[in-house]
Design an enzyme around this catalytic site. Structure first.
Site, PDB file in Angstrom:
ATOM      1  N   GLU A  58      18.853  -2.762  -1.037  1.00  9.16           N
ATOM      2  CA  GLU A  58      19.093  -1.542  -1.318  1.00  9.16           C
ATOM      3  C   GLU A  58      19.583  -0.430  -0.126  1.00  9.16           C
ATOM      4  O   GLU A  58      20.379   0.359  -0.512  1.00  9.16           O
ATOM      5  CB  GLU A  58      17.896  -0.868  -2.155  1.00  9.16           C
ATOM      6  N   ARG A  84      15.996 -16.011  -8.856  1.00  7.37           N
ATOM      7  CA  ARG A  84      14.866 -15.302  -8.876  1.00  7.37           C
ATOM      8  C   ARG A  84      14.875 -14.018 -10.035  1.00  7.37           C
ATOM      9  O   ARG A  84      13.859 -13.680 -10.287  1.00  7.37           O
ATOM     10  CB  ARG A  84      14.435 -14.948  -7.662  1.00  7.37           C
ATOM     11  N   CYS A  90      11.025  -2.189  -2.924  1.00  5.70           N
ATOM     12  CA  CYS A  90       9.783  -1.977  -2.271  1.00  5.70           C
ATOM     13  C   CYS A  90       9.476  -0.524  -2.095  1.00  5.70           C
ATOM     14  O   CYS A  90      10.261   0.431  -2.428  1.00  5.70           O
ATOM     15  CB  CYS A  90       9.805  -2.710  -0.812  1.00  5.70           C
ATOM     16  N   TYR A 127       6.241  12.117  -2.300  1.00  5.58           N
ATOM     17  CA  TYR A 127       6.501  13.365  -1.396  1.00  5.58           C
ATOM     18  C   TYR A 127       8.171  13.015  -1.263  1.00  5.58           C
ATOM     19  O   TYR A 127       8.786  12.370  -1.212  1.00  5.58           O
ATOM     20  CB  TYR A 127       6.268  12.673  -0.019  1.00  5.58           C
TER      21      TYR A 127
END
Length: 137
Positions: A58, A84, A90, A127
């Site tokens: 990404e 997969r 993440c 945040y």
């Protein structure tokens, strides 16, 4: 928290899967990403694994998109090699994607349960870097 879903861009999922099958070879490149820019273009990239913490697909895609003049992304997906399927971003990628593209949709889920959700749903009560910058005077 209510998760808002959007239609899944199956062309993006196929594009990422095609790149994963064709270009993810060995341990250095194991995930491909595809994103649709606001102008309709599809940009693809692969991760660059390194023991020092090389960038996820990404993050590589953000740079590739900028290099092609695509600064406004609409939707993104990552797909793992070896069939997969869809891989969720993440935590670091979620934060970066939110900061760069606060209206971005992210395709997540498995098999026939994939869905497109706003990045804000993947990082609730987050945040936001821009909210904490001093105004330039």
């Amino acid at each position: 928290m209510t998760v808002q879903t959007h239609p899944v861009d199956h062309e993006l999922v196929r594009a990422a899967a095609d790149v994963a099958r064709a270009h993810c070879r060995g341990d250095n490149h194991t995930v491909a990403a595809a994103a649709r820019a606001q102008d309709g273009r599809v940009i693809t990239a692969v991760n660059a694994y390194h023991f020092t913490g090389g960038p996820c697909a990404e993050l590589v895609l953000i740079g590739a998109a900028a290099a092609q003049g695509a600064y406004d992304l609409d939707t993104i997906v990552a797909v793992g090699d070896r069939d997969r399927g869809v891989v969720p971003p993440c935590g670091r990628c979620r934060q970066v994607l939110l900061d760069y593209f606060p209206a971005l949709k992210v395709i997540v889920g498995e098999g026939d349960r994939i869905r497109a959700v706003p990045i804000t749903d993947l990082l609730p009560e987050s945040y936001v870097w821009a909210d904490h910058q001093l105004d330039a005077e």
